[in-house]
Design a protein around this motif. Structure first.
Motif, PDB file in Angstrom:
ATOM      1  N   TRP A  18       0.842  -1.182   0.000  1.00 48.95           N
ATOM      2  CA  TRP A  18       0.000   0.000   0.000  1.00 48.95           C
ATOM      3  C   TRP A  18       0.883   1.240   0.000  1.00 48.95           C
ATOM      4  N   TYR A  19       0.547   2.144  -0.896  1.00 49.15           N
ATOM      5  CA  TYR A  19       1.190   3.450  -0.966  1.00 49.15           C
ATOM      6  C   TYR A  19       0.089   4.499  -0.972  1.00 49.15           C
ATOM      7  N   ARG A  20       0.461   5.704  -0.601  1.00 48.36           N
ATOM      8  CA  ARG A  20      -0.497   6.795  -0.738  1.00 48.36           C
ATOM      9  C   ARG A  20       0.205   7.998  -1.366  1.00 48.36           C
ATOM     10  N   GLN A  21      -0.589   8.824  -2.007  1.00 42.71           N
ATOM     11  CA  GLN A  21      -0.064  10.005  -2.661  1.00 42.71           C
ATOM     12  C   GLN A  21      -0.902  11.201  -2.265  1.00 42.71           C
ATOM     13  N   ILE A  22      -0.297  12.054  -1.497  1.00 41.84           N
ATOM     14  CA  ILE A  22      -0.922  13.315  -1.154  1.00 41.84           C
ATOM     15  C   ILE A  22      -0.744  14.241  -2.350  1.00 41.84           C
ATOM     16  N   ILE A  29       3.364   2.816   2.739  1.00 45.98           N
ATOM     17  CA  ILE A  29       2.630   2.680   3.991  1.00 45.98           C
ATOM     18  C   ILE A  29       2.951   1.356   4.666  1.00 45.98           C
ATOM     19  N   ILE A  30       2.703   0.275   3.965  1.00 42.22           N
ATOM     20  CA  ILE A  30       2.828  -1.036   4.588  1.00 42.22           C
ATOM     21  C   ILE A  30       2.790  -2.101   3.515  1.00 42.22           C
ATOM     22  N   HIS A  31       3.294  -3.285   3.815  1.00 44.37           N
ATOM     23  CA  HIS A  31       3.122  -4.402   2.896  1.00 44.37           C
ATOM     24  C   HIS A  31       3.049  -5.703   3.690  1.00 44.37           C
ATOM     25  N   GLY A  32       2.509  -6.740   3.052  1.00 39.44           N
ATOM     26  CA  GLY A  32       2.389  -8.027   3.719  1.00 39.44           C
ATOM     27  C   GLY A  32       2.223  -9.151   2.717  1.00 39.44           C
ATOM     28  N   LEU A  33       2.446 -10.370   3.174  1.00 36.92           N
ATOM     29  CA  LEU A  33       2.326 -11.546   2.312  1.00 36.92           C
ATOM     30  C   LEU A  33       1.019 -12.286   2.609  1.00 36.92           C
ATOM     31  N   LYS A  34       0.859 -12.741   3.829  1.00 38.15           N
ATOM     32  CA  LYS A  34      -0.374 -13.428   4.194  1.00 38.15           C
ATOM     33  C   LYS A  34      -0.808 -13.147   5.621  1.00 38.15           C
TER      34      LYS A  34
END
Lengths: 116, 112
Positions: free
Chosen positions: B35-39, B47-52
């Motif tokens: 997840w990324y965000r763009q202001i 922001i964050i990442h994950g596998l399972k």
């Protein structure tokens, strides 16, 4: 944490002139950097992959002679928009990953180019 | 990289939790959810990442379904500064550097 710095943050140039945008990785060495372009109300689109010590790889439809990329060191990639035209006005963004982890990508602040 | 589907926009009241969904039904076993965000007028921010497994950091929580076909990004106490476009991206994490393929994202507007 790792930081990617982009300069300038905005630039206005006349049609027909060239503009150089710099992208630096501050905390790590990046053999690969990416250049994206974003038009208003649209998402980021990859333009090219910048490879240290070798030629850049361009996405389909991106003119390599117009968007010159130089990645002469492990911490610096430059994008030069040559003979700029108003349709080149856009938001240009670079990114790089720490090769030690290759987990998240870090993005520059972006460069707003306006060609008048 | 697997394609993702996100709602185009969402509103959230300031101070409340913002739950942003993402569908990635074609995700492969070695692909992570990022997840990324763009202001506005800035470069994207990781922001964050994950596998399972579910993941949490100082910014957000990531909830991934057991079948990994969808996920939800949770901002526990949204502030006005969280107003941004949020991008859900699926890709492999390790190996050589790879570009990110951005979809349309979700425009989150945090309301006072």
């Amino acid at each position: 944490g790792a930081v990617v710095s982009q300069h300038p943050s905005w630039v206005i140039c006349k049609s027909g002139t060239s503009v150089k945008i710099e992208c630096r990785s501050l905390d790590f060495q990046a053999t690969t950097m990416f250049w994206y372009r974003q038009f208003p109300k649209q998402s980021l689109m990859l333009m090219a992959t910048s490879n240290e010590g070798s030629k850049a790889t361009y996405e389909q439809g991106v003119e390599k002679d117009k968007f010159l990329i130089n990645h002469a060191s492990l911490t610096l990639s430059t994008l030069t928009v040559t003979s700029a035209h108003p349709e080149d006005s856009s938001f240009y963004i670079c990114s790089a990953e720490n090769p030690g982890t290759n987990t998240e990508a870090f993005f520059g602040q972006g460069t707003r180019l306006t060609v008048v | 990289d697997a394609k993702t589907t996100q709602p185009p926009s969402m509103d959230c009241a300031e101070g409340r939790a913002a739950n942003l969904p993402c569908n990635h039904s074609t995700i492969s076993g070695n692909e992570y959810v990022y997840w990324y965000r763009q202001i506005h007028s800035q470069g994207p921010q990781y922001i964050i990442h994950g596998l399972k497994n579910n993941e949490t950091n100082e910014m957000a929580s990531l909830i991934i379904t057991e079948d990994r076909k969808s996920s939800t990004l949770i901002l526990p106490h949204a502030t006005l500064r969280d107003t941004a476009v949020y991008y859900c991206i699926v890709r492999v994490a390790s190996g050589s550097a790879r570009q990110l393929t951005f979809g349309s994202g979700t425009q989150l507007t945090v309301l006072p």
